[in-house]
Design a protein around this motif. Structure first.
Motif, mmCIF file in Angstrom:
data_model
loop_
_atom_site.group_PDB
_atom_site.id
_atom_site.type_symbol
_atom_site.label_atom_id
_atom_site.label_comp_id
_atom_site.label_asym_id
_atom_site.label_seq_id
_atom_site.Cartn_x
_atom_site.Cartn_y
_atom_site.Cartn_z
ATOM 1 N N VAL A 1 14.474 -9.637 -16.738
ATOM 2 C CA VAL A 1 13.758 -9.838 -18.000
ATOM 3 C C VAL A 1 12.302 -10.187 -17.710
ATOM 4 C CG1 VAL A 1 13.513 -11.358 -20.005
ATOM 5 C CG2 VAL A 1 15.775 -10.504 -19.348
ATOM 6 N N ARG A 2 12.093 -11.111 -16.787
ATOM 7 C CA ARG A 2 10.730 -11.525 -16.440
ATOM 8 C C ARG A 2 9.935 -10.363 -15.855
ATOM 9 N NH1 ARG A 2 6.145 -13.890 -17.437
ATOM 10 N NH2 ARG A 2 5.118 -14.845 -15.658
ATOM 11 N N ALA B 1 18.223 5.781 6.165
ATOM 12 C CA ALA B 1 19.626 5.490 6.464
ATOM 13 C C ALA B 1 19.905 3.999 6.273
ATOM 14 C CB ALA B 1 19.946 5.897 7.895
ATOM 15 N N GLY B 2 21.189 3.659 6.139
ATOM 16 C CA GLY B 2 21.605 2.264 6.123
ATOM 17 C C GLY B 2 21.489 1.559 4.790
ATOM 18 N N LYS B 3 21.379 2.320 3.697
ATOM 19 C CA LYS B 3 21.270 1.683 2.378
ATOM 20 C C LYS B 3 22.600 1.065 1.962
ATOM 21 C CE LYS B 3 19.914 5.376 0.264
ATOM 22 N NZ LYS B 3 19.492 6.284 -0.832
ATOM 23 N N GLN B 4 22.513 -0.007 1.177
ATOM 24 C CA GLN B 4 23.686 -0.641 0.571
ATOM 25 C C GLN B 4 23.403 -0.851 -0.914
ATOM 26 O OE1 GLN B 4 23.618 -4.048 3.461
ATOM 27 N NE2 GLN B 4 25.813 -3.623 3.557
ATOM 28 N N VAL B 5 24.466 -0.850 -1.717
ATOM 29 C CA VAL B 5 24.297 -1.066 -3.154
ATOM 30 C C VAL B 5 25.084 -2.301 -3.591
ATOM 31 C CG1 VAL B 5 23.779 1.316 -3.756
ATOM 32 C CG2 VAL B 5 26.164 0.585 -3.630
ATOM 33 N N ILE B 6 24.585 -2.934 -4.648
ATOM 34 C CA ILE B 6 25.241 -4.109 -5.201
ATOM 35 C C ILE B 6 26.423 -3.669 -6.067
ATOM 36 C CG2 ILE B 6 23.127 -5.479 -5.145
ATOM 37 C CD1 ILE B 6 22.789 -4.945 -8.142
ATOM 38 N N LYS C 1 21.597 -6.020 -15.153
ATOM 39 C CA LYS C 1 20.143 -5.959 -15.048
ATOM 40 C C LYS C 1 19.575 -4.825 -15.895
ATOM 41 C CE LYS C 1 20.069 -6.356 -10.371
ATOM 42 N NZ LYS C 1 19.451 -6.589 -9.026
ATOM 43 N N LEU C 2 20.285 -3.713 -15.941
ATOM 44 C CA LEU C 2 19.843 -2.614 -16.799
ATOM 45 C C LEU C 2 19.853 -3.029 -18.272
ATOM 46 C CD1 LEU C 2 21.656 0.457 -15.196
ATOM 47 C CD2 LEU C 2 19.219 -0.104 -15.058
ATOM 48 N N TYR D 1 14.046 -7.825 -8.723
ATOM 49 C CA TYR D 1 13.643 -9.040 -8.009
ATOM 50 C C TYR D 1 14.522 -10.242 -8.347
ATOM 51 C CZ TYR D 1 9.803 -5.810 -7.643
ATOM 52 O OH TYR D 1 9.076 -4.660 -7.454
ATOM 53 N N GLY D 2 15.820 -9.990 -8.477
ATOM 54 C CA GLY D 2 16.747 -11.091 -8.734
ATOM 55 C C GLY D 2 17.864 -10.655 -9.667
ATOM 56 N N ASN D 3 18.328 -11.595 -10.482
ATOM 57 C CA ASN D 3 19.438 -11.307 -11.390
ATOM 58 C C ASN D 3 18.911 -10.781 -12.733
ATOM 59 O OD1 ASN D 3 18.428 -13.534 -12.768
ATOM 60 N ND2 ASN D 3 20.012 -14.922 -12.041
#
Length: 230
Positions: A34-35, A63-68, A76-77, A27-29
């Motif tokens: 962390v939150r 279909a149509g997925k994109q990754v950051i 984030k991990l 849900y963000g960066n």
């Protein structure tokens, strides 16, 4: 917040349950992650999934997925792992990549290896399309717990837990099985009501009223209600 509240209620009702809650993309960066991790811990979750899709995300078999970018996902991990391990009751962190469909299998495997190196507990390469691809994932990531997602009529072959264990997968999820069954049953009941106006001739397809009352613990509600009668 809504999902953490649901997790809290499930944990309260089933304190012995090992509850893994999907954290989607965090849900963000990294700071948002962390939150999110803290919220999941406070809700009593035992683990979370954290993926690399672009938000808003899609089901892993759509279909149509994109990754950051890989670096953004890894940050984030690392945030989730550090937060989870810093707790007295650590969360089980699973790294999920959708790069197999969004880019290619080579990219998915490389992301899986990099995710493993952040210290996550499990790696989830979403939606392999054959047994050979499951074998490819297991060969590339032999030293981490691997996740398999069994979506009926989805992109992956439908295998049993025993078959998946033989392939090297120890963490198996079936997230849509009950939902698919419920939708099939509900649409069937609606079609029957449209055609016949009643389910009178189809009662074996339904749970009976008394059994439903037992399922929701109706007697306990009656007893609580009786305490307030004059």
């Amino acid at each position: 917040l809504f999902r953490s509240d649901v997790a809290r209620r499930i944990s309260a009702a089933n304190p012995d349950l090992l509850l893994v809650v999907d954290a989607d993309t965090g849900y963000g960066n990294a700071l948002n992650t962390v939150r999110t991790t803290e919220l999941w811990q406070a809700a009593g979750a035992s683990g979370l999934f954290l993926e690399d899709q672009v938000w808003p995300k899609r089901c892993g078999h759509m279909a149509g997925k994109q990754v950051i970018a890989t670096d953004e996902w890894l940050s984030k991990l690392r945030a989730a792992v550090r937060t989870a391990q810093g707790s007295s009751d650590p969360l089980y962190v699973t790294a999920r990549t959708d790069a197999r469909a969004a880019v290619n299998m080579a990219e998915a495997l490389e992301r899986g290896r990099m995710a493993r190196d952040t210290g996550v507990d499990a790696v989830f390469v979403e939606a392999p399309e054959s047994v050979a691809e499951f074998e490819q994932i297991a060969a590339a990531l032999p030293d981490v717990t691997l996740v398999a997602n069994m979506v009926e009529t989805g992109k992956s072959p439908l295998l049993t837990p025993a078959e998946l264990a033989d392939l090297g997968f120890r963490f198996v999820i079936s997230p849509l099985s009950v939902l698919f069954a419920m939708v099939k049953a509900a649409t069937g009941a609606i079609d029957t009501l449209k055609a016949e106006g009643s389910l009178r001739n189809h009662l074996p397809t339904l749970i009976d009223f008394a059994s439903f009352g037992q399922l929701v613990d109706l007697d306990a509600h009656y007893a609580a209600e009786a305490q307030f009668r004059s």
